[in-house]
Design a protein around this motif. Structure first.
Motif, PDB file in Angstrom:
ATOM      1  N   VAL A 365      33.698 -38.212  79.503  1.00  0.00           N
ATOM      2  CA  VAL A 365      32.441 -37.550  79.116  1.00  0.00           C
ATOM      3  C   VAL A 365      32.738 -36.248  78.366  1.00  0.00           C
ATOM      4  N   ALA A 366      33.764 -35.521  78.801  1.00  0.00           N
ATOM      5  CA  ALA A 366      34.141 -34.282  78.114  1.00  0.00           C
ATOM      6  C   ALA A 366      34.593 -34.566  76.689  1.00  0.00           C
ATOM      7  N   PHE A 367      35.332 -35.640  76.480  1.00  0.00           N
ATOM      8  CA  PHE A 367      35.737 -36.016  75.117  1.00  0.00           C
ATOM      9  C   PHE A 367      34.513 -36.344  74.261  1.00  0.00           C
ATOM     10  N   MET A 368      33.514 -36.986  74.869  1.00  0.00           N
ATOM     11  CA  MET A 368      32.285 -37.290  74.137  1.00  0.00           C
ATOM     12  C   MET A 368      31.581 -36.024  73.676  1.00  0.00           C
ATOM     13  N   MET A 369      31.677 -34.956  74.462  1.00  0.00           N
ATOM     14  CA  MET A 369      30.959 -33.722  74.172  1.00  0.00           C
ATOM     15  C   MET A 369      31.740 -32.777  73.266  1.00  0.00           C
ATOM     16  N   LEU A 370      32.963 -33.110  72.912  1.00  0.00           N
ATOM     17  CA  LEU A 370      33.780 -32.211  72.085  1.00  0.00           C
ATOM     18  C   LEU A 370      33.104 -31.800  70.768  1.00  0.00           C
ATOM     19  N   PRO A 371      32.385 -32.703  70.060  1.00  0.00           N
ATOM     20  CA  PRO A 371      31.771 -32.283  68.786  1.00  0.00           C
ATOM     21  C   PRO A 371      30.797 -31.130  68.912  1.00  0.00           C
TER      22      PRO A 371
END
Length: 389
Positions: A365-371
């Motif tokens: 989920v954290a990778f999804m929110m990186l942008p």
């Protein structure tokens, strides 16, 4: 209503772009599907069989011929050549014609009969790790069996019973239980780790390319205009069609492996579908973040490819992360495929409850929110940057 219409126009325009650009069809559908079917078919037997092996039999006795027949009976070994000396056999190993050779010196049978412990040798190529380890196992088993056969004959001549001989030659019996992959199927090990990593690599590259192409072909300002200068609508409208395509590819991969090929899975297909969506969106998030940091199509695609290739080593597929240096262990958290691999191990393969792997779900989920960290920079890039060769 106007915002929804603007988002819908962006979404439809991206769908049209994906449909008419062959590069997207090739990178998002044809190449991933080819790899999925190629690797599963390549390793469909589970382990390599009939690996070519040579023999240097200078003894040429009944005992040596029996040992060679027994070696050739193993599934992984196929004796394809006999040599008169070690030099010729060694040259064929170096040329790649055989993976190993078994050397029986002159007088092997006589030494066995006289209890003089003859020295037999086997040479194998460990630069090809799988082939070398399989042949080594077979050759060592044959060497042990040859010694045991001589010892059994001696003990039998002394009047010991079969049970007493077995207890003397093999005092401890090993009962092996392979957990997770009881068939020792190399296909199950390879495809469940390598294929998701390859798909993540394609997602990194295509995500960076598709955003860079907007600038290269002077479509970035039109994209923002269509989305009413709202970067969130622009990014979601542009990348949602790609998300849907990648998700279908992941679901096809999971259905093909776990239901058509019967790979071990202790979870529902709904869980597999959710895991596929998380990996796709996490990989897209990393791709967008990299483009925000390196606003060059060439540079961001190169960094994305490099990051994906590094994940093959750092994710723990072939070497356990816990045995790596502490900085590299910490670095493994920076790769989405590492989180996917750990969830696969815990929940899919071993059937543990989800709460055991919550840190890895959190990581995805954290990778999804990186942008969101570079969203303002991405807006500035799309509105002001000019492509330079």
């Amino acid at each position: 209503m106007i915002a929804v219409k603007a988002w819908w126009n962006t979404f439809v325009a991206e769908c049209y772009l994906l449909a008419r650009k062959p590069i997207y069809w090739f990178c998002m559908v044809l190449l991933p599907m080819f790899l999925i079917f190629f690797f599963t078919d390549l390793m469909k037997k589970g382990l390599p069989t009939e690996l070519p092996v040579g023999i240097v039999d200078l003894d040429n006795s009944k005992t040596s011929r029996t040992l060679m027949r027994n070696l050739n009976a193993y599934q992984a070994t196929n004796i394809v050549a006999h040599y008169n000396n070690v030099g010729d056999a060694r040259r064929d190993i170096q040329r790649g014609k055989i993976y190993a050779f078994f050397y029986l010196p002159k007088g092997t049978e006589e030494d066995l009969i006289a209890s003089r412990q003859p020295k037999i040798s086997f040479y194998y190529n460990t630069s090809v790790m799988i082939a070398g380890s399989l042949i080594y196992k077979d050759m060592r088993a044959i060497a042990t069996l040859g010694q045991a056969a001589k010892g059994s004959a001696t003990l039998q001549a002394k009047g010991l019973t079969g049970k007493e001989i077995k207890a003397f030659l093999q005092p401890i019996t090993t009962d092996t239980h392979a957990i997770g992959n009881p068939q020792l199927n190399y296909n199950m090990y390879l495809c469940t780790t390598l294929l998701p990593a390859c798909i993540a690599l394609f997602i990194f590259i295509v995500t960076a390319y598709s955003l860079g192409a907007e600038i290269k072909f002077n479509r970035s300002r039109l994209l923002m205009k269509r989305a009413r200068n709202n970067i969130f609508m622009a990014l979601t409208g542009k990348f949602l069609p790609q998300t849907l395509v990648w998700t279908l590819v992941m679901w096809t991969y999971e259905y093909w492996l776990y239901y058509v090929n019967g790979f071990t899975h202790n979870c529902s297909f709904l869980f597999l579908m959710m895991l596929g969506v998380l990996l796709v969106m996490a990989s897209q998030g990393v791709g967008l973040f990299m483009y925000g940091i390196f606003p060059s199509m060439r540079m961001s695609m190169s960094i994305g490819a490099l990051w994906a290739v590094l994940s093959f080593s750092v994710a723990g597929f072939t070497f356990p992360v816990t045995a790596m240096d502490t900085p590299i262990q910490a670095m493994s958290w920076l790769f989405p495929i590492r989180a996917h691999y750990m969830i696969y191990q815990m929940n899919v393969l071993n059937g543990y409850p989800i709460y055991y792997s919550w840190p890895y779900f959190t990581a995805l989920v954290a990778f999804m929110m990186l942008p969101t960290l570079v969203v303002r920079r991405l807006k500035n890039i799309l509105l002001t940057y000019i492509y330079i060769e």
